[in-house]
Design a protein around this motif. Sequence first.
Motif, PDB file in Angstrom:
ATOM      1  N   THR A   1      -9.623   4.821   7.498  1.00 27.78           N
ATOM      2  CA  THR A   1     -10.256   4.395   6.237  1.00 27.78           C
ATOM      3  C   THR A   1     -11.402   5.344   5.878  1.00 27.78           C
ATOM      4  O   THR A   1     -11.578   5.723   4.717  1.00 27.78           O
ATOM      5  CB  THR A   1     -10.773   2.944   6.365  1.00 27.78           C
ATOM      6  OG1 THR A   1      -9.651   2.104   6.640  1.00 27.78           O
ATOM      7  CG2 THR A   1     -11.444   2.473   5.083  1.00 27.78           C
TER       8      THR A   1
ATOM      9  N   ARG B   1       3.387   6.525  -0.569  1.00 23.20           N
ATOM     10  CA  ARG B   1       2.509   6.757  -1.715  1.00 23.20           C
ATOM     11  C   ARG B   1       1.408   7.762  -1.377  1.00 23.20           C
ATOM     12  O   ARG B   1       1.061   8.618  -2.196  1.00 23.20           O
ATOM     13  CB  ARG B   1       1.901   5.414  -2.164  1.00 23.20           C
ATOM     14  CG  ARG B   1       1.275   5.425  -3.551  1.00 23.20           C
ATOM     15  CD  ARG B   1       0.778   4.031  -3.919  1.00 23.20           C
ATOM     16  NE  ARG B   1      -0.084   3.472  -2.903  1.00 23.20           N
ATOM     17  CZ  ARG B   1      -1.367   3.768  -2.754  1.00 23.20           C
ATOM     18  NH1 ARG B   1      -1.954   4.600  -3.579  1.00 23.20           N
ATOM     19  NH2 ARG B   1      -2.071   3.234  -1.773  1.00 23.20           N
ATOM     20  N   LEU B   2       0.859   7.689  -0.133  1.00 23.50           N
ATOM     21  CA  LEU B   2      -0.255   8.587   0.201  1.00 23.50           C
ATOM     22  C   LEU B   2       0.217  10.002   0.537  1.00 23.50           C
ATOM     23  O   LEU B   2      -0.507  10.964   0.308  1.00 23.50           O
ATOM     24  CB  LEU B   2      -1.090   8.007   1.340  1.00 23.50           C
ATOM     25  CG  LEU B   2      -2.016   6.893   0.859  1.00 23.50           C
ATOM     26  CD1 LEU B   2      -1.525   5.538   1.299  1.00 23.50           C
ATOM     27  CD2 LEU B   2      -3.433   7.113   1.336  1.00 23.50           C
TER      28      LEU B   2
ATOM     29  N   GLU C   1      -7.750  -0.140  -2.554  1.00 24.58           N
ATOM     30  CA  GLU C   1      -7.029   0.436  -1.407  1.00 24.58           C
ATOM     31  C   GLU C   1      -7.835   0.225  -0.116  1.00 24.58           C
ATOM     32  O   GLU C   1      -7.295  -0.206   0.911  1.00 24.58           O
ATOM     33  CB  GLU C   1      -6.810   1.922  -1.675  1.00 24.58           C
ATOM     34  CG  GLU C   1      -5.912   2.623  -0.685  1.00 24.58           C
ATOM     35  CD  GLU C   1      -5.673   4.068  -1.102  1.00 24.58           C
ATOM     36  OE1 GLU C   1      -4.638   4.336  -1.727  1.00 24.58           O
ATOM     37  OE2 GLU C   1      -6.529   4.938  -0.814  1.00 24.58           O
TER      38      GLU C   1
ATOM     39  N   TYR D   1      -9.466   8.745   4.843  1.00 25.31           N
ATOM     40  CA  TYR D   1      -8.622   8.745   3.621  1.00 25.31           C
ATOM     41  C   TYR D   1      -9.363   8.168   2.411  1.00 25.31           C
ATOM     42  O   TYR D   1      -9.364   8.759   1.342  1.00 25.31           O
ATOM     43  CB  TYR D   1      -7.322   7.964   3.863  1.00 25.31           C
ATOM     44  CG  TYR D   1      -6.303   8.749   4.654  1.00 25.31           C
ATOM     45  CD1 TYR D   1      -6.410   8.873   6.041  1.00 25.31           C
ATOM     46  CD2 TYR D   1      -5.238   9.391   4.032  1.00 25.31           C
ATOM     47  CE1 TYR D   1      -5.484   9.605   6.774  1.00 25.31           C
ATOM     48  CE2 TYR D   1      -4.307  10.122   4.760  1.00 25.31           C
ATOM     49  CZ  TYR D   1      -4.439  10.219   6.126  1.00 25.31           C
ATOM     50  OH  TYR D   1      -3.523  10.952   6.853  1.00 25.31           O
ATOM     51  N   GLN D   2      -9.952   6.964   2.593  1.00 25.60           N
ATOM     52  CA  GLN D   2     -10.616   6.355   1.440  1.00 25.60           C
ATOM     53  C   GLN D   2     -12.010   6.967   1.251  1.00 25.60           C
ATOM     54  O   GLN D   2     -12.504   7.062   0.125  1.00 25.60           O
ATOM     55  CB  GLN D   2     -10.717   4.830   1.606  1.00 25.60           C
ATOM     56  CG  GLN D   2      -9.412   4.083   1.309  1.00 25.60           C
ATOM     57  CD  GLN D   2      -8.282   4.399   2.278  1.00 25.60           C
ATOM     58  OE1 GLN D   2      -8.439   4.255   3.492  1.00 25.60           O
ATOM     59  NE2 GLN D   2      -7.151   4.843   1.747  1.00 25.60           N
TER      60      GLN D   2
ATOM     61  N   GLU E   1      -0.517   1.293  -9.852  1.00 20.58           N
ATOM     62  CA  GLU E   1      -1.657   2.123  -9.443  1.00 20.58           C
ATOM     63  C   GLU E   1      -2.585   1.258  -8.576  1.00 20.58           C
ATOM     64  O   GLU E   1      -2.762   0.074  -8.864  1.00 20.58           O
ATOM     65  CB  GLU E   1      -2.416   2.591 -10.691  1.00 20.58           C
ATOM     66  CG  GLU E   1      -3.357   3.727 -10.377  1.00 20.58           C
ATOM     67  CD  GLU E   1      -4.566   3.759 -11.301  1.00 20.58           C
ATOM     68  OE1 GLU E   1      -5.582   4.343 -10.879  1.00 20.58           O
ATOM     69  OE2 GLU E   1      -4.503   3.197 -12.409  1.00 20.58           O
ATOM     70  N   ILE E   2      -3.108   1.816  -7.503  1.00 26.40           N
ATOM     71  CA  ILE E   2      -4.087   1.081  -6.686  1.00 26.40           C
ATOM     72  C   ILE E   2      -5.384   1.875  -6.753  1.00 26.40           C
ATOM     73  O   ILE E   2      -5.418   3.044  -6.346  1.00 26.40           O
ATOM     74  CB  ILE E   2      -3.628   0.945  -5.218  1.00 26.40           C
ATOM     75  CG1 ILE E   2      -2.250   0.260  -5.164  1.00 26.40           C
ATOM     76  CG2 ILE E   2      -4.645   0.169  -4.398  1.00 26.40           C
ATOM     77  CD1 ILE E   2      -1.713   0.033  -3.754  1.00 26.40           C
TER      78      ILE E   2
ATOM     79  N   ARG F   1     -10.619   9.927  -0.926  1.00 27.41           N
ATOM     80  CA  ARG F   1     -10.793   9.332  -2.266  1.00 27.41           C
ATOM     81  C   ARG F   1     -12.229   9.447  -2.781  1.00 27.41           C
ATOM     82  O   ARG F   1     -12.496   9.112  -3.930  1.00 27.41           O
ATOM     83  CB  ARG F   1     -10.445   7.842  -2.239  1.00 27.41           C
ATOM     84  CG  ARG F   1      -9.055   7.521  -1.782  1.00 27.41           C
ATOM     85  CD  ARG F   1      -8.065   7.607  -2.935  1.00 27.41           C
ATOM     86  NE  ARG F   1      -6.766   7.117  -2.515  1.00 27.41           N
ATOM     87  CZ  ARG F   1      -5.646   7.853  -2.560  1.00 27.41           C
ATOM     88  NH1 ARG F   1      -5.679   9.102  -3.010  1.00 27.41           N
ATOM     89  NH2 ARG F   1      -4.508   7.328  -2.174  1.00 27.41           N
TER      90      ARG F   1
ATOM     91  N   MET G   1      -6.608  -2.129   3.060  1.00 28.88           N
ATOM     92  CA  MET G   1      -6.500  -1.555   4.411  1.00 28.88           C
ATOM     93  C   MET G   1      -7.383  -2.359   5.375  1.00 28.88           C
ATOM     94  O   MET G   1      -6.990  -2.661   6.510  1.00 28.88           O
ATOM     95  CB  MET G   1      -6.993  -0.092   4.445  1.00 28.88           C
ATOM     96  CG  MET G   1      -6.178   0.892   3.639  1.00 28.88           C
ATOM     97  SD  MET G   1      -4.635   1.293   4.462  1.00 28.88           S
ATOM     98  CE  MET G   1      -3.949   2.528   3.325  1.00 28.88           C
TER      99      MET G   1
ATOM    100  N   LEU H   1       0.809  -1.225   0.000  1.00 30.12           N
ATOM    101  CA  LEU H   1       0.000   0.000   0.000  1.00 30.12           C
ATOM    102  C   LEU H   1       0.841   1.273   0.000  1.00 30.12           C
ATOM    103  O   LEU H   1       0.452   2.274  -0.601  1.00 30.12           O
ATOM    104  CB  LEU H   1      -0.895   0.021   1.247  1.00 30.12           C
ATOM    105  CG  LEU H   1      -2.148  -0.828   1.161  1.00 30.12           C
ATOM    106  CD1 LEU H   1      -2.715  -1.080   2.550  1.00 30.12           C
ATOM    107  CD2 LEU H   1      -3.186  -0.136   0.286  1.00 30.12           C
TER     108      LEU H   1
ATOM    109  N   PRO I   1      -9.128   3.180  -5.708  1.00 28.05           N
ATOM    110  CA  PRO I   1      -9.620   3.442  -4.345  1.00 28.05           C
ATOM    111  C   PRO I   1     -10.309   2.249  -3.684  1.00 28.05           C
ATOM    112  O   PRO I   1     -10.074   1.985  -2.495  1.00 28.05           O
ATOM    113  CB  PRO I   1     -10.602   4.612  -4.544  1.00 28.05           C
ATOM    114  CG  PRO I   1     -10.043   5.344  -5.719  1.00 28.05           C
ATOM    115  CD  PRO I   1      -9.487   4.272  -6.636  1.00 28.05           C
TER     116      PRO I   1
END
Length: 219
Positions: free
Chosen positions: A100, A154-155, A65, A103-104, A59-60, A108, A69, A52, A62
Amino acid sequence: MSLFVSFEGPDGAGKSTQITLVSERISRAGYDVVETREPGGTPLGERVRSVLLDPGDHEIVPRAEALLMTAARAQHVDEVIRPALERGAIVLCDRFVDSTLAYQGAGRGLPQGELTALQEFALQGIHPDIVILLDIPSDEGIQRRHGSGVPLNRLDQDNSTFHERVRSWYVQAALDDPARWVVFDARRSPEDLADDVAETILKRHRKNYAETGANRTEE
Ligand code: TYD
């Protein structure tokens, strides 16, 4: 008597330093403390963490991701958190379910309701008793990260509006649920901050203990 505490905040808030300092204070006070982190905390979780956070060229999307998580979290709950709580420890977890949602979800743009349902599937009823929000304006957090010498993950490399959405989600979540969330200014000196955070946790622990004792007397 167990207590589950999660630490949340924008990137660069200094959570890992705080957890180390707070953990020292709580164990000095004579408690069994478990420090852990997400994504990670188990051998499987640490492998998922590398996938992650590695800023490599994959590429991951959303939803993937969020699932990764959450998969790491399901393992973490069963392997580390639930057993520690069952033996009566105070668990300090660097990020948990609210990361989560922040962020997601807010970051996202995934639907909060779907993410919440997914979390219930993974958590099986395990929720933090207290969430410590180490708050910092998102641009200051990212600047700190850049200045820390720690390689950016990455984030961390997401744009500033992403990080602003994450921070705003945290601030709102704390306002919506003041019984669970306690907000601290992450820009304070680390030692003073850790004194206050540890005191907040121990006070909550004593309160829960007193209430459980009272319930037992009533039975
Ligand atoms: P980490 O290097 O541990 O950063 P921090 O010190 O800020 O916690 O990286 C964890 C990153 O993973 C961080 O950018 C937040 C992100 N994250 C999510 O996006 N969703 C999650 O559910 C979790 C647990 C973390």
